[in-house]
Design a protein around this motif. Sequence first.
Motif, PDB file in Angstrom:
ATOM      1  N   ALA A   1     -28.795  11.639 -25.577  1.00 25.49           N
ATOM      2  CA  ALA A   1     -29.283  10.919 -26.749  1.00 25.49           C
ATOM      3  C   ALA A   1     -30.427   9.981 -26.401  1.00 25.49           C
ATOM      4  N   GLY A   2     -30.448   9.480 -25.159  1.00 26.90           N
ATOM      5  CA  GLY A   2     -31.451   8.494 -24.809  1.00 26.90           C
ATOM      6  C   GLY A   2     -32.697   9.052 -24.165  1.00 26.90           C
ATOM      7  N   GLU A   3     -32.744  10.360 -23.903  1.00 30.49           N
ATOM      8  CA  GLU A   3     -33.897  10.934 -23.210  1.00 30.49           C
ATOM      9  C   GLU A   3     -35.138  10.986 -24.102  1.00 30.49           C
ATOM     10  N   THR A   4     -36.263  10.618 -23.545  1.00 32.93           N
ATOM     11  CA  THR A   4     -37.507  10.644 -24.291  1.00 32.93           C
ATOM     12  C   THR A   4     -38.450  11.728 -23.780  1.00 32.93           C
ATOM     13  N   ALA A   5     -38.656  11.742 -22.464  1.00 33.26           N
ATOM     14  CA  ALA A   5     -39.664  12.641 -21.893  1.00 33.26           C
ATOM     15  C   ALA A   5     -39.431  14.115 -22.262  1.00 33.26           C
TER      16      ALA A   5
END
Lengths: 269, 284, 289
Positions: free
Chosen positions: B203-207
Amino acid sequence: MRKFTIILLILTLAIGFAYAKKNQITCSGSTTVLPIAQAGAEAYMDAHPDVNISVRGGGSGVGIAALQNGTVQIANSSRPIKSKEVSACKAKGINPTPYAVANDGIAIVVHKSNHVKDLSVAQIKDIYTGKISNWKELGGASLPIVIVSRDVASGTFEVFNEKALNGAKVVASAQLLASNNAVVSAVESTPGAIGYAGLGYITPEVNIVSVERVTPSTSTVKDGSYKLSRKLYMYTNGKATGDVGSFIGWLQSAAGQKIVEEQGFISIR
Amino acid sequence: MSKRELRNLAGKSLVGILCAITAGMLIVFLYGIFSRGIGVLSWEFISQPPRSGMTEGGIFPAIVGTFWLTLLSIAIALPMGILCAIYLYSYGRPLWFVKLVKLAINTLVGIPSIIYGLFGMAVFVNMLSLDVSLISGALTLAILALPLIINAAEEALQGVPKDFTEASIALGAPISKTILRVVLPTAMPNILTGTIISIGRVAGETAPIMFTAATFYSRRLPSSLSHEVMALPYHIFALMTEGSKGSLQAPIAYGSAVVLLLMVLGVSSIAIIIRYRFRRNKQW
Amino acid sequence: MQIMEKSFKTLSYIAALFSIAAVFGIILSIFLEGLPLFKVVSIQEFIWGNAWYPTHGEAPQFGIRNLLIGSVYATLGALVIAVPLGLGSAIFISEIATPRLREIAKPAVELLAAIPSVVYGLFGMAILAPFIRELFDLSTGLNLLSTSIILGLMVVPIIASMSEDALSTVPKHMREASLALGATQWETITGVVLPAARSGIVGSVLQGFGRAIGETMVVLMVAGGSAQIPGSIFESLRPLTSTIAAEMGETVMGDLHYRSLFAIAIVLFLITFVTNLVAELVFLKRRLK
C-alpha cells in the motif's frame, strides 16, 4: 481462502464492466501544463458531468510517447514536438496535431533579499555554465551563487537551455530539481540562489529578474519581446474531435483562458 | 566501583542511550507528520475528490485507488505465493530446482522498488499494451509482494508439527489432501499475518506505480481494470513536487500522509496482534 | 484421486516456476532495454564518465560515475547513522530490557519497518531539510547530511529487528556460562553474545545497505539532485535511483536516454544482487553450523 480471493477478483471485474462505459479522456505529459489541464478538467467536468478527464504528469516526453502508443487522447507538452518524435508517431500511424492552449514566460527568479534586478542572456548563460560564481560580479552583494535548475529532461529545461544557454551544459554543481514548484521553494529559502520556472509557479516570495531589460508580463510574452517565452501545447492524434475537441476548444475559448490566467499563465487570445 | 563494573555500567548505558535516541528520532518523525496532518482530517477530506486546482476538497479517489491496487495485487500474489510455498514445503525435489527457486525469491526481495517500476513499465504498460492502468500497477505490485508472501507462507508451513503430517499420511491420506486439510488450515493464521504485513508494504509503495498506474488527478473512481488511478503515496509525492501551489497543497500532502500511515500501521498492528494471540493460544 | 494429486503437484510446481520466471522477466526486461546503450557508449565511458548530460543536443554524455558515488555516499552515510542506532537498540531490546518492555519494543520496531518511504521523504523534504539549512546556515538543506539522516532513520528498524533476531537465537546457556564464570553482563554481551550472533548481524547490515542503495522516493525528494560528487556533507547529490525516477518520465521511448536509464537499472540490480547474495551466504554459513 483461494475461493475467497477468486470471488473478490470476479466481483472486481463485474463492477469494472458495469461502469466502464463512461466517456473518458486521458491526458498526460508536461508538469508545466499540469495545473492548466487539471483546473481546466475540473471546470469542464462541472459543466459536462458525463465526461471524465484524467490528468497525469510525467513529462512532455511521456505524454508524446503515450499519444504515440494510443494510450492517451491528449499529450501535454511545454515544447514543440521533436522531429524524432514526429517520425516515431508517423510510423505508428499517429498524426500529432498541436493546439496551443497558453502562453508562458520562463521567469528568472532570485531571493527576496537580492538587489540584482536585470540580467542579460549572456550573463544568465555565464551563471549557469559556472563562469560567474558570485553575485558581486553582477553588481550584487558578495555572495556565492547557488544555481537551481530543472531536471535536464524536463520541457522547461529544454526551452531554457535553447533560449538562454544556447545548448551549453549546465555546471555539475547545479541543483537539478524535479519540478517548477521545487525550484521556486528552493530559491525562496536560499539567499544566494537563482532559478527559473514557468510564470504560473512564481510566488510573491521571490524576486523576478528582468531579462535584457524586459520583465515577463502578459504583453511582453504575448508579443515575444520577452526572450524566454514559449507556448504550451496539447497534442492530439489528427484533428481533435468529439469530447476531446470540445474540451480543447473550450480551453481555448474565453472561459477556458480565464482558467489559464487564474493558474498564472498568459492567455493566447 | 571497579574498572570492570564501571565498564559494564557504561556499556549498558550506551546501548540504552542509543535505543533512546532511536526512539526519540522516530517520535520526532511521527510527531512532525501527525502534528501537521491531523488537523486537515475531516469527513470531507476522506470522502470528497480534490477541488479548486488541487488546493481544497479531499483525497477520496486516492484512498479508493490505493485500496484497489493493494487488494488486487494481494489477490494475485496470495494464491501464487501459497502454492509456491507448498511446493517448497512438500515436494522439494529436485534439489537444484528448489535452490534455484529460493535464490529467485531472495533476489526478488532485494530488487529495488524502482526496478519493479521499470519492469512494469517495459512489460505490462508497453509490451503487453495494458497502458498505465490499475491492472498494470496491480501486477507490478503483485510481483513485489510475491516473495514476501512466499517467505511468510513457507515459514508458517514449516511451523506445523511434523506429527500432524505424518499422522495424516499414515492414515492413508494423499499428500494433496494432507496439505489442504491438515497443514494449510493449521498454518493459515501465520500465513495471513505474513500477508497482512505485506499489504502494508504494498500500500505504501510509490516507485513501482509511478510509471504503471498512478495519475495526478481523476475525479472518477476506478471502475475498470484499464483505468489509471490516483493513489495515496503518489498523491503525496505529486503534491510536493508537481503541484503549483506549495503552501496550499502541503497541508493536503500531510493529511494524505497521516491517512496512509494510519492505514498501513493499522493493518500491520492487526497482523501483529493476531500473531501474538495465536502464538499464546497455541495448543501443541 | 490420482488426478487430483497430480494436478495439485503440477499447480504448485507452476507457481514455483513462476517465481523464477518473474526474476528472469525482470532481468531480461532491464537488460533488453538497457544493453543497446553499449553499442553507442562504451561500458567504461558509462561507469567512469564524470559527465551526466543525457539530453544535450549534439553531444549527450552518459557518465554515471558521479551518480554511482552519490548513491554510495548516501548509503554509507545512512549506515553510519543506522548501524550504531540499530545495533544498539537490538542489544538493548534483546539483552537488557525487561521482558515487559521487550514485548512492546519488538512489535514496535516491526511496525516502524512498515512506514512508507514517501512519508519519510515528505518529512525530509518539508521538515528536516529547512531545519538543517537554518541550523548550519547553509545555502540548501537538500544535501548529503539530510539524505543520510532520513535514509538512516528508515534503515534502523530493518537492522534493529534482524540483529535482534540474531541475538535472540544465541542459546541461553552460553550467557549463563559466561555470567557464572564471573563475567559482567557487558563482557558477556561483547565477548560471547555478539561474536556468536556475528554472521546474523553482518547480514542485517548488508540488508540495510541493499535497502538504502535501492531506495528511491527519499533520495528523489531530499538529495537535491546535483550530478556532482558531493565535496562535503552539506552539498547536494544525485543517486542512481532518483535519476531513473526523475528522468524516465521525460525520455522518448527507445532513445539513448531511455536506454541509459535502464542501463543504470542494470548497475543497480547487479549491486543489490551481489549484496544480497553475500548476505545470503553469511546466513547460510550460520545455518550450516
